[in-house]
Design a protein around this motif. Structure first.
Motif: not given
Length: 511
Positions: A367-395
């Protein structure tokens, strides 16, 4: 003319006086001598002092009035000086012979800039090289004197007989003197005494250096034993007069060298082949050197429990010794096969010769390995934004952690919206999930951080729990190399480069 009676009287007295004087005085031109006995005149008169004439006709006495002759006083003769004694001349010394060439000399001294090389145990005799000395010096030279600074290295008599005692280097002064005992030259020569190299050999003439690719502080080297000589002589730390050189035939390969504890030590960071010429106390050796790059097939592995991973060495095919620093976390076979056992971290090492490689194995749950891979995927494919932090493509930092974990059932007490980083830390602290010592170097070197743990940065004046303002997910370690035989590792992050954060910046929550 008429004369008075008075005048007539004066004239008569004058004539009488003239007659008397004429009777007394000798004829003109005669010389009289007066004797103390009163002899007669030269003219035969026996009265009055005797007067005689000399053959020269020059007077030796003068007369005074009244006809009495007064002799000139005779000068007292000066006393005759006693003659000085004649000095006995010093005996004439025989001239000192000039110094000639020594028929038995075996070592000739010429240019002062040239080092004189002798061998331990050798005896002989020094002499000057007359080809380099001016003739005006040789024409006056009657004595040469020799003196060495360090008699423990070189013993030499004043006449130039010598014996080389031990390996080392010393100065020798040479003085020349002329017939007057004056110094006419004063030269200093460097005398190097070499050990007897007739039986000295190198243990190998063909070696390979394995350069570990990407290893921090890697200084792979090879040692070649020097046989047939004392280790104290072949050691730069003990023998400051050690004489050696190493040159490479391949100018693109810079080879560093040293001699210590009786070994020739070589190192090089450029892959390739070269032939080295090793000159040791004037004796040459040839060494064929190959530099090969080796590497692990991985320097960091994230492995789920009860799984295996085959570790391989690239660039080497010989025998390898494998080892796990924590076999309870993951073990390794003699063939390099790793088997994971429980959560944690271990270092798998592979060693051959003086070469040692390493890899960090981080064991986690599926389970933790899946969590880690998901976090890496989000950081690699999404943009950083506090206002849009919960929207798809942002974090942002806390939403990335929450969204990666919430999918697999861990929501930090928030069901539908990601809390702040401070709230996530406070939630974990309330459940006693904080690692003692926090994000420290000590914890890192002891591999205390597990894959999936969270690091919270503290210290901000924001009114939140412990001033926390940021969170990052730890995903394991990267192996960088060895230092003093201890592993050098850095922390890996889901959303930052390896080793991004400095130690002491925050606290760690255990997941």
């Amino acid at each position: 003319m008429k004369y008075s009676k008075k005048n007539k009287l004066v004239t008569a007295w004058g004539i009488t006086a003239a007659i008397v004087i004429g009777m007394i005085l000798p004829p003109m031109g005669s010389v009289v001598k007066v004797s103390a006995a009163g002899d007669s005149y030269a003219g035969g008169n026996t009265t009055g002092p005797r007067v005689s004439a000399t053959a020269t006709g020059k007077p030796t006495a003068v007369t005074t009035g009244g006809g009495i002759v007064t002799p000139r006083p005779t000068k007292t003769p000066r006393p005759t000086r006693t003659p000085r004694p004649t000095m006995t001349p010093k005996p004439t010394s025989s001239p000192q012979p000039l110094v000639t060439a020594k028929p038995k000399a075996d070592t000739y001294l010429g240019d002062q800039d040239e080092k004189i090389i002798l061998t331990v145990g050798v005896s002989g005799e020094f002499d000057i090289d007359r080809k380099v000395y001016d003739s005006y010096i040789l024409d006056k030279l009657v004595k040469i004197q020799y003196s060495a600074d360090d008699s423990s290295i070189l013993q030499v008599t004043e006449e130039g007989q010598y014996k080389a005692v031990k390996a080392g280097q010393t100065n020798m002064d040479v003085w020349g003197y002329d017939t007057d005992g004056q110094k006419i030259f004063d030269y200093t020569y460097t005398i190097a005494v070499y050990p007897d190299m007739s039986k000295v050999t190198l243990a190998k003439n063909k070696v390979t250096i394995y350069q570990v690719k990407g290893n921090y502080g890697d200084s792979s080297e090879v040692k070649i034993a020097i046989k047939g000589g004392a280790s104290s002589i072949f050691d730069e730390n003990k023998n400051e007069d050690l004489v050696y050189s190493v040159t490479s035939s391949n100018k693109k390969m810079y080879v560093e060298s040293g001699i210590t504890k009786g070994n020739l030590v070589l190192s090089c960071t450029t892959a390739g082949k070269t032939t080295l010429t090793v000159n040791l106390y004037g004796k040459e050796y040839k060494v064929h050197l190959t530099v090969a790059v080796v590497s692990f097939n991985a320097s960091s592995v994230l492995l789920v429990k009860n799984k295996t991973k085959a570790m391989k060495i690239k660039g080497y095919k010989g025998k390898i010794t494998w080892k796990s620093s924590r076999p309870a976390v993951a073990s390794v076979t003699s063939k390099g096969k790793v088997r994971s056992k429980k959560e944690g971290n271990t270092i798998i090492s592979a060693k051959f010769g003086d070469v040692k490689l390493g890899c960090v194995i981080s064991v986690t749950t599926a389970r933790k390995k899946k969590v880690i891979r998901r976090a890496q995927h989000m950081a690699r494919t999404s943009q950083y934004s506090q206002p849009k932090r919960m929207q798809k493509g942002y974090y942002d930092c806390s939403s990335l952690v929450w969204r990666a974990y919430s999918k697999y059932g861990y929501r930090f007490g928030a069901v539908s919206y990601a809390p702040t980083a401070a709230a996530e830390a406070q939630y974990m602290a309330a459940r006693h999930k904080m690692l003692k010592g926090g994000f420290s170097r000590k914890n890192a070197q002891k591999l205390k951080f597990k894959a999936g743990d969270l690091m919270f940065e503290t210290g901000a004046s924001n009114g939140r729990y412990r001033g926390i303002y940021h969170v990052e997910m730890i995903i394991g370690y990267e192996f960088y190399g060895w230092e003093n035989n201890k592993p050098v590792v850095v922390v890996k992050w889901a959303n930052r480069t390896d080793g991004y954060y400095g130690y002491g910046v925050g606290i760690v929550g255990k997941m």
